[in-house]
Write an enzyme that holds these catalytic residues in place. Structure first.
Site, PDB file in Angstrom:
ATOM      1  CG  PHE A  77     163.127  51.684  75.174  1.00 48.00           C
ATOM      2  CD1 PHE A  77     164.018  50.422  75.048  1.00 48.00           C
ATOM      3  CD2 PHE A  77     161.294  50.874  74.515  1.00 48.00           C
ATOM      4  CE1 PHE A  77     163.452  49.165  74.780  1.00 48.00           C
ATOM      5  CE2 PHE A  77     160.981  49.843  73.892  1.00 48.00           C
ATOM      6  CZ  PHE A  77     161.833  48.344  74.577  1.00 48.00           C
TER       7      PHE A  77
ATOM      8  CB  SER B 197     151.318  46.222  65.858  1.00 47.97           C
ATOM      9  OG  SER B 197     150.394  47.925  65.783  1.00 47.97           O
TER      10      SER B 197
ATOM     11  CG  PHE C 243     156.285  57.164  65.553  1.00 48.27           C
ATOM     12  CD1 PHE C 243     156.708  59.133  64.605  1.00 48.27           C
ATOM     13  CD2 PHE C 243     155.940  55.648  65.294  1.00 48.27           C
ATOM     14  CE1 PHE C 243     156.253  58.661  63.808  1.00 48.27           C
ATOM     15  CE2 PHE C 243     155.291  56.490  64.013  1.00 48.27           C
ATOM     16  CZ  PHE C 243     154.900  57.437  63.435  1.00 48.27           C
TER      17      PHE C 243
ATOM     18  NE  ARG D 210     128.846  78.939  80.097  1.00 48.53           N
ATOM     19  CZ  ARG D 210     128.453  79.496  79.316  1.00 48.53           C
ATOM     20  NH1 ARG D 210     128.870  81.294  79.592  1.00 48.53           N
ATOM     21  NH2 ARG D 210     128.375  79.521  78.257  1.00 48.53           N
TER      22      ARG D 210
ATOM     23  CD  GLN E 130     129.219  67.549  74.339  1.00 49.61           C
ATOM     24  OE1 GLN E 130     129.995  67.643  73.919  1.00 49.61           O
ATOM     25  NE2 GLN E 130     128.269  68.059  74.098  1.00 49.61           N
ATOM     26  CB  ILE E 131     131.559  69.909  81.245  1.00 49.76           C
ATOM     27  CG1 ILE E 131     130.749  68.441  81.437  1.00 49.76           C
ATOM     28  CG2 ILE E 131     131.073  70.411  82.087  1.00 49.76           C
ATOM     29  CD1 ILE E 131     131.514  67.523  82.450  1.00 49.76           C
TER      30      ILE E 131
ATOM     31  CD  GLU F 127     155.304  52.430  77.678  1.00 48.37           C
ATOM     32  OE1 GLU F 127     155.366  51.417  78.075  1.00 48.37           O
ATOM     33  OE2 GLU F 127     156.384  53.492  77.604  1.00 48.37           O
TER      34      GLU F 127
ATOM     35  CB  THR G 203     147.196  49.826  69.311  1.00 45.75           C
ATOM     36  OG1 THR G 203     146.828  48.317  68.282  1.00 45.75           O
ATOM     37  CG2 THR G 203     148.271  50.678  68.244  1.00 45.75           C
TER      38      THR G 203
ATOM     39  CD  GLU H  39     142.960  49.330  67.916  1.00 44.23           C
ATOM     40  OE1 GLU H  39     143.754  49.148  68.535  1.00 44.23           O
ATOM     41  OE2 GLU H  39     142.090  49.538  68.044  1.00 44.23           O
TER      42      GLU H  39
HETATM   43  N1  COS Z   1     156.915  38.035  78.305  1.00 40.93           N
HETATM   44  C1  COS Z   1     157.747  36.876  77.535  1.00 40.93           C
HETATM   45  N2  COS Z   1     157.882  36.668  76.782  1.00 40.93           N
HETATM   46  C2  COS Z   1     157.544  37.021  75.333  1.00 40.93           C
HETATM   47  C3  COS Z   1     156.310  37.827  75.721  1.00 40.93           C
HETATM   48  C4  COS Z   1     156.364  38.812  76.908  1.00 40.93           C
HETATM   49  N3  COS Z   1     155.820  39.545  77.606  1.00 40.93           N
HETATM   50  N4  COS Z   1     155.768  38.602  74.809  1.00 40.93           N
HETATM   51  C5  COS Z   1     156.042  37.103  73.879  1.00 40.93           C
HETATM   52  N5  COS Z   1     157.081  36.644  74.495  1.00 40.93           N
HETATM   53  C6  COS Z   1     157.885  35.631  73.312  1.00 40.93           C
HETATM   54  C7  COS Z   1     156.669  34.310  73.537  1.00 40.93           C
HETATM   55  O1  COS Z   1     156.556  33.796  74.164  1.00 40.93           O
HETATM   56  C8  COS Z   1     157.333  34.565  71.767  1.00 40.93           C
HETATM   57  O2  COS Z   1     158.659  32.957  72.277  1.00 40.93           O
HETATM   58  P1  COS Z   1     158.803  31.238  71.584  1.00 40.93           P
HETATM   59  O3  COS Z   1     159.285  32.035  70.347  1.00 40.93           O
HETATM   60  O4  COS Z   1     159.576  30.997  72.533  1.00 40.93           O
HETATM   61  O5  COS Z   1     157.154  30.939  71.655  1.00 40.93           O
HETATM   62  C9  COS Z   1     158.478  34.928  70.991  1.00 40.93           C
HETATM   63  O6  COS Z   1     158.495  35.896  72.332  1.00 40.93           O
HETATM   64  C10 COS Z   1     157.297  35.266  70.458  1.00 40.93           C
HETATM   65  O7  COS Z   1     156.038  36.174  70.797  1.00 40.93           O
HETATM   66  P2  COS Z   1     154.824  36.520  69.841  1.00 40.93           P
HETATM   67  O8  COS Z   1     155.179  34.841  68.402  1.00 40.93           O
HETATM   68  O9  COS Z   1     153.565  36.579  71.134  1.00 40.93           O
HETATM   69  O10 COS Z   1     155.185  37.671  68.854  1.00 40.93           O
HETATM   70  P3  COS Z   1     154.231  38.144  67.862  1.00 40.93           P
HETATM   71  O11 COS Z   1     155.632  38.707  66.791  1.00 40.93           O
HETATM   72  O12 COS Z   1     153.112  37.712  67.376  1.00 40.93           O
HETATM   73  O13 COS Z   1     154.191  39.570  68.472  1.00 40.93           O
HETATM   74  C11 COS Z   1     152.746  41.397  69.890  1.00 40.93           C
HETATM   75  C12 COS Z   1     154.012  39.911  69.726  1.00 40.93           C
HETATM   76  C13 COS Z   1     151.949  41.798  68.910  1.00 40.93           C
HETATM   77  C14 COS Z   1     152.517  40.880  71.543  1.00 40.93           C
HETATM   78  C15 COS Z   1     154.439  42.004  70.255  1.00 40.93           C
HETATM   79  O14 COS Z   1     155.352  42.100  68.568  1.00 40.93           O
HETATM   80  C16 COS Z   1     153.695  43.480  70.473  1.00 40.93           C
HETATM   81  O15 COS Z   1     154.409  43.875  71.962  1.00 40.93           O
HETATM   82  N6  COS Z   1     153.670  44.627  69.745  1.00 40.93           N
HETATM   83  C17 COS Z   1     154.253  45.528  70.088  1.00 40.93           C
HETATM   84  C18 COS Z   1     154.107  46.493  69.994  1.00 40.93           C
HETATM   85  C19 COS Z   1     154.833  47.730  71.150  1.00 40.93           C
HETATM   86  O16 COS Z   1     154.213  47.989  72.598  1.00 40.93           O
HETATM   87  N7  COS Z   1     155.308  48.580  70.531  1.00 40.93           N
HETATM   88  C20 COS Z   1     154.912  50.099  71.228  1.00 40.93           C
HETATM   89  C21 COS Z   1     157.237  50.461  71.194  1.00 40.93           C
HETATM   90  S1  COS Z   1     156.455  51.900  71.313  1.00 40.93           S
HETATM   91  S2  COS Z   1     157.933  51.541  73.425  1.00 40.93           S
END
Ligand code: COS
Length: 385
Positions: free
Chosen positions: A122, A131, A155, A267, A336-337, A363, A365, A367
């Site tokens: 993916f 993020s 990554f 140990r 530590q152990i 997947e 952070t 935060e």
């Molecule tokens: N399921 C369904 N819909 C979702 C959703 C989910 N889990 N998360 C967001 N949406 C929808 C929202 O409802 C919103 O819809 P509308 O535009 O119709 O209102 C749209 O998607 C945008 O969502 P949002 O405004 O929450 O997006 P943001 O840009 O603020 O980002 C986060 C949201 C931070 C949660 C997202 O970017 C995220 O998960 N970031 C981390 C990414 C990650 O895990 N990266 C690692 C990849 S390693 S494989």
């Protein structure tokens, strides 16, 4: 604790445990030191049917869902978090197809993933989209019945190793996250190459590599769902696969706990086994309780998701957040152990501590997980008003 696992689930755990002990453990140190994924492990995973676990039955899978994937990932992680995530990343790659693929796409790709013939990855992350997953810039322009891809992903777990890649691309950059799409690109396509191979702190058996697309023509029939669905596909995928990261974390923590118990029973210091000292007993008591609490949460969340629950973002983020923090705490305590020996590469706990760290980062952070949990809580609050 008895989690009422089905006979099939117990069998999958057993298969994963045997493979981890007999095939992965002998290579664990070398794969960590040399940072490579053994082709033998890939072959063994294919033969073992573990890759069938998360594939629906109608496409040659075992249809064991997120619970099955979590059980297998946990068992593999007890021995090696790196090999475990190389395995589980196939679940991550296959989930967009399972959730949103057409019947033809599923028939074409899923049976080959189930048999282990092809691996799938993916690809979401970019230098400016970590993020901020909606900020994807990798461009896909429509050209007749193809898309032309230009840009890069970084990554990517199993980059180079996988044969199929579900790539999140920008088909309509003006629309931001609503202009993203998901498309499957195959290794070997002209214009698709692999760039930087990462030299990581932990999970060193799992390949992590950059994907580079330069005027790469991908058939339009490989578009998953429709244009504009990419962000939703990515979010709904992560809602499920974050539980797999949680399972990896709890497995790593269990591995560190097992090593700690063994060490505490052998140990000797001040003429006694260190396990006879309360200072060590207190640590073991805390570690074991946190591991069990994380496991209970993960299994319950996995069962909820597999039973078709609609609201899963909050619970999957909670499982990932809690289990990864437990993994970090428990592996630090294990070091530590072991004292000075724990800091040395002669014992596996320093590797487990390095492996645990990434579970708090990838997947999403921890935060970001807290933001997702809080957003959902606030929405629930509004609905109750
Ligand atoms: N399921 C369904 N819909 C979702 C959703 C989910 N889990 N998360 C967001 N949406 C929808 C929202 O409802 C919103 O819809 P509308 O535009 O119709 O209102 C749209 O998607 C945008 O969502 P949002 O405004 O929450 O997006 P943001 O840009 O603020 O980002 C986060 C949201 C931070 C949660 C997202 O970017 C995220 O998960 N970031 C981390 C990414 C990650 O895990 N990266 C690692 C990849 S390693 S494989």
């Amino acid at each position: 604790m008895d989690y009422n696992l089905s006979e099939e689930e117990k069998m999958i755990k057993e298969v994963a445990r045997n493979l981890a002990e007999k095939k992965i453990k002998p290579l664990r140190e070398e794969m960590d030191r040399e940072s490579y994924f053994s082709p033998e492990i890939r072959e063994e995973l294919g033969k073992s049917d573990l890759l069938r676990v998360f594939i629906p039955e109608e496409f040659d899978g075992l249809g064991m869902g997120i619970m099955g994937m979590s059980l297998a990932t946990e068992e593999l992680s007890i021995v090696d978090g790196g090999s475990a995530i190389a395995y589980a990343a196939n679940g991550l790659g296959a989930t967009p197809l399972i959730l949103f693929g057409s019947e033809e796409q599923k028939k074409k790709f899923l049976p080959k993933i189930a048999s282990g013939e092809k691996w799938i990855a993916f690809a979401l992350t970019e230098p400016e989209a970590g993020s901020d997953a909606g900020n994807v810039k990798l461009r896909a322009n429509k050209d007749g019945d193809h898309y032309i891809l230009n840009g890069n992903k970084i990554f990517i777990t199993n980059g180079g190793e996988a044969d199929y890649y579900v790539v999140i691309v920008a088909t309509d950059p003006e629309k931001g996250s609503r202009g993203l799409s998901a498309i499957l690109a195959e290794k070997g396509t002209d214009g698709f190459s692999f760039g930087k191979e990462e030299d990581k702190m932990g999970i060193r058996a799992a390949p992590t590599r950059e994907l580079v697309f330069s005027d790469c023509r991908v058939p339009g029939e490989n578009l998953i769902s429709r244009e504009g669905m990419g962000f939703l596909i990515a979010m709904k995928t992560l809602d499920r696969t974050r539980v797999g990261v949680a399972a990896q974390a709890v497995g790593i923590a269990q591995g560190a706990l097992n090593e700690s118990v063994l060490y505490a029973n052998t140990r000797k210091q001040f003429g006694k086994k260190i396990g006879e000292f309360q200072a060590i007993q207190v640590k073991l008591g805390e570690m074991a309780t946190k591991v069990e609490a994380a496991r209970a949460l993960i299994y319950q969340v996995a069962r909820n998701i597999d039973s078709g629950a609609s609201k899963i973002s909050k619970i999957s983020s909670q499982a990932k957040l809690f289990a990864s923090d437990v993994a970090m705490e428990v592996t630090c305590e294990a070091v530590q152990i072991f004292g000075g020996y724990g800091y040395m590469k002669d014992y596996p706990v320093e590797k487990m501590m390095r492996d645990a760290k990434i579970t708090q980062i990838y997947e999403g952070t921890n935060e970001i997980q807290k933001l997702i949990i809080a957003r959902e809580l606030l929405k629930e609050g509004l609905r109750r008003k």
